[in-house]
Design a protein around this motif. Structure first.
Motif, PDB file in Angstrom:
ATOM      1  N   VAL A  51     -12.846   5.715  -4.644  1.00 41.97           N
ATOM      2  CA  VAL A  51     -13.610   4.782  -5.472  1.00 41.97           C
ATOM      3  C   VAL A  51     -13.045   3.370  -5.325  1.00 41.97           C
ATOM      4  O   VAL A  51     -13.795   2.396  -5.163  1.00 41.97           O
ATOM      5  N   SER A  52     -11.721   3.240  -5.379  1.00 43.92           N
ATOM      6  CA  SER A  52     -11.086   1.931  -5.178  1.00 43.92           C
ATOM      7  C   SER A  52     -11.458   1.370  -3.811  1.00 43.92           C
ATOM      8  O   SER A  52     -11.706   0.169  -3.658  1.00 43.92           O
ATOM      9  N   ASN A  53     -11.501   2.239  -2.807  1.00 44.58           N
ATOM     10  CA  ASN A  53     -11.860   1.814  -1.453  1.00 44.58           C
ATOM     11  C   ASN A  53     -13.305   1.320  -1.408  1.00 44.58           C
ATOM     12  O   ASN A  53     -13.613   0.321  -0.754  1.00 44.58           O
ATOM     13  N   ALA A  54     -14.200   2.010  -2.117  1.00 43.31           N
ATOM     14  CA  ALA A  54     -15.608   1.600  -2.159  1.00 43.31           C
ATOM     15  C   ALA A  54     -15.757   0.255  -2.868  1.00 43.31           C
ATOM     16  O   ALA A  54     -16.544  -0.599  -2.436  1.00 43.31           O
ATOM     17  N   ILE A  55     -15.016   0.042  -3.948  1.00 45.70           N
ATOM     18  CA  ILE A  55     -15.046  -1.240  -4.659  1.00 45.70           C
ATOM     19  C   ILE A  55     -14.518  -2.346  -3.757  1.00 45.70           C
ATOM     20  O   ILE A  55     -15.040  -3.470  -3.728  1.00 45.70           O
ATOM     21  N   LYS A  56     -13.466  -2.030  -3.012  1.00 43.58           N
ATOM     22  CA  LYS A  56     -12.912  -2.993  -2.051  1.00 43.58           C
ATOM     23  C   LYS A  56     -13.965  -3.397  -1.014  1.00 43.58           C
ATOM     24  O   LYS A  56     -14.125  -4.589  -0.707  1.00 43.58           O
ATOM     25  N   ASN A  57     -14.700  -2.428  -0.489  1.00 43.86           N
ATOM     26  CA  ASN A  57     -15.720  -2.718   0.519  1.00 43.86           C
ATOM     27  C   ASN A  57     -16.833  -3.589  -0.048  1.00 43.86           C
ATOM     28  O   ASN A  57     -17.293  -4.535   0.604  1.00 43.86           O
ATOM     29  N   THR A 101      -5.543   0.026  -6.267  1.00 41.02           N
ATOM     30  CA  THR A 101      -4.928   1.337  -6.441  1.00 41.02           C
ATOM     31  C   THR A 101      -3.787   1.309  -7.446  1.00 41.02           C
ATOM     32  O   THR A 101      -3.463   2.316  -8.070  1.00 41.02           O
ATOM     33  N   VAL A 102      -3.187   0.132  -7.622  1.00 36.86           N
ATOM     34  CA  VAL A 102      -2.110  -0.009  -8.610  1.00 36.86           C
ATOM     35  C   VAL A 102      -2.677  -0.236 -10.010  1.00 36.86           C
ATOM     36  O   VAL A 102      -2.171   0.298 -10.996  1.00 36.86           O
ATOM     37  N   THR A 103      -3.737  -1.036 -10.119  1.00 37.59           N
ATOM     38  CA  THR A 103      -4.223  -1.475 -11.430  1.00 37.59           C
ATOM     39  C   THR A 103      -5.366  -0.639 -12.003  1.00 37.59           C
ATOM     40  O   THR A 103      -5.623  -0.685 -13.206  1.00 37.59           O
ATOM     41  N   LEU A 104      -6.076   0.103 -11.150  1.00 36.94           N
ATOM     42  CA  LEU A 104      -7.191   0.915 -11.640  1.00 36.94           C
ATOM     43  C   LEU A 104      -6.784   2.381 -11.741  1.00 36.94           C
ATOM     44  O   LEU A 104      -5.862   2.828 -11.049  1.00 36.94           O
ATOM     45  N   MET A 148       0.826  -1.204   0.000  1.00 40.22           N
ATOM     46  CA  MET A 148       0.000   0.000   0.000  1.00 40.22           C
ATOM     47  C   MET A 148       0.863   1.258   0.000  1.00 40.22           C
ATOM     48  O   MET A 148       0.549   2.245  -0.672  1.00 40.22           O
ATOM     49  N   LEU A 149       1.959   1.235   0.738  1.00 39.32           N
ATOM     50  CA  LEU A 149       2.844   2.398   0.788  1.00 39.32           C
ATOM     51  C   LEU A 149       3.445   2.663  -0.592  1.00 39.32           C
ATOM     52  O   LEU A 149       3.507   3.806  -1.047  1.00 39.32           O
ATOM     53  N   VAL A 150       3.867   1.605  -1.261  1.00 36.85           N
ATOM     54  CA  VAL A 150       4.461   1.739  -2.594  1.00 36.85           C
ATOM     55  C   VAL A 150       3.414   2.123  -3.624  1.00 36.85           C
ATOM     56  O   VAL A 150       3.671   2.950  -4.507  1.00 36.85           O
TER      57      VAL A 150
END
Length: 255
Positions: free
Chosen positions: A176-182, A167-170, A116-118
């Motif tokens: 938005v990535s966080n919402a998709i994750k949830n 976050t790397v691939t989208l 996540m840091l990277v």
């Protein structure tokens, strides 16, 4: 402990866990030990926790309509791939001992923090909307599938892995990535619970107050994300995950 105190204990723990899960995917690292602390056996604690986690996903998905609007296609794609992996993870949990996983979890959690840091550095650079090549698409789907297996098997910090991948691939914003994750965690946990109900023991009465708390915390999480600097959120999550990984490594190998 008195039944009423246990209910309050689980409600508070669930609220905190749900809030953290909606932001970072770390709910199980709070709720799972809480269930163990009141005497629930490890495997049953795991599946009971999954039952409650569904309500974190429900709350956070309800609060993320703004972020998910216009991203339904990728949301369902990620979710379906993860659910396919989740089936395998559930079957592994049902037929293999979970104790051995304690030796692996510290490395996974520490690695998720580093990832996540990277990934934050890559997230700053917005790419143009182009279709992924077959190799890149295959690697992305493979990574999401593996996270699905992890969710079905144990799930602690699975949200960090998935959020790192997204976050790397989208090219979507962090929120938005966080919402998709949830949403993905939500659907995969539902499928996992269906399988668990036929293969292991779920402590439903304990899951209820934990689930209520997780719904409250899960609903609050996406709202908080909108008002907290993304860079600060990612940094805090990353450092917390790495420290937790080191602590679990010490617990697994030196205690």
């Amino acid at each position: 402990m008195h039944a009423g105190l246990i209910a309050v204990y689980l409600l508070v723990a669930g609220t905190v866990a749900g809030f953290i899960s909606a932001i970072a995917g770390l709910a199980s690292l709070i709720s799972y030990p809480v269930l163990l602390s009141i005497g629930v056996p490890p495997v049953s604690a795991n599946v009971t926790n999954t039952a409650a986690l569904i309500f974190t996903g429900l709350g956070s998905t309800m609060a993320s309509g703004k972020e998910l609007h216009g991203h339904r296609r990728i949301m369902w794609h990620v979710s379906i791939v993860a659910m396919a992996g989740g089936v395998i993870g559930c079957l592994i949990l049902a037929y293999a001992p979970s104790a051995s996983f304690e030796k692996i979890v510290p490395f996974l959690i520490f690695g998720a923090g580093v990832a996540m840091l990277v990934s934050g550095r890559h997230a700053v650079k917005k790419q143009t909307a182009q279709s992924d090549g077959l190799i890149k698409q295959g690697l992305k789907n493979g990574a999401i599938f593996l996270v699905g297996i992890y969710i079905g098997y144990f799930g602690a910090a699975a949200g960090i892995f998935l959020l790192s991948i997204l976050t790397v691939t989208l090219t979507t914003p962090f929120v938005v990535s966080n919402a998709i994750k949830n949403f993905t965690s939500f659907t995969t946990n539902i499928l996992s619970l269906i399988i668990y109900a036929f293969t292991t023991k779920v402590y439903w009465l304990l899951a209820i107050p934990l689930a209520i708390g997780m719904f409250i915390g899960g609903y609050m999480g996406p709202i908080a994300v909108r008002h907290v600097p993304v860079k600060l959120t990612r940094t805090v999550i990353s450092i917390a995950a790495m420290l937790l990984g080191l602590y679990l490594f010490y617990s697994a190998y030196f205690k």
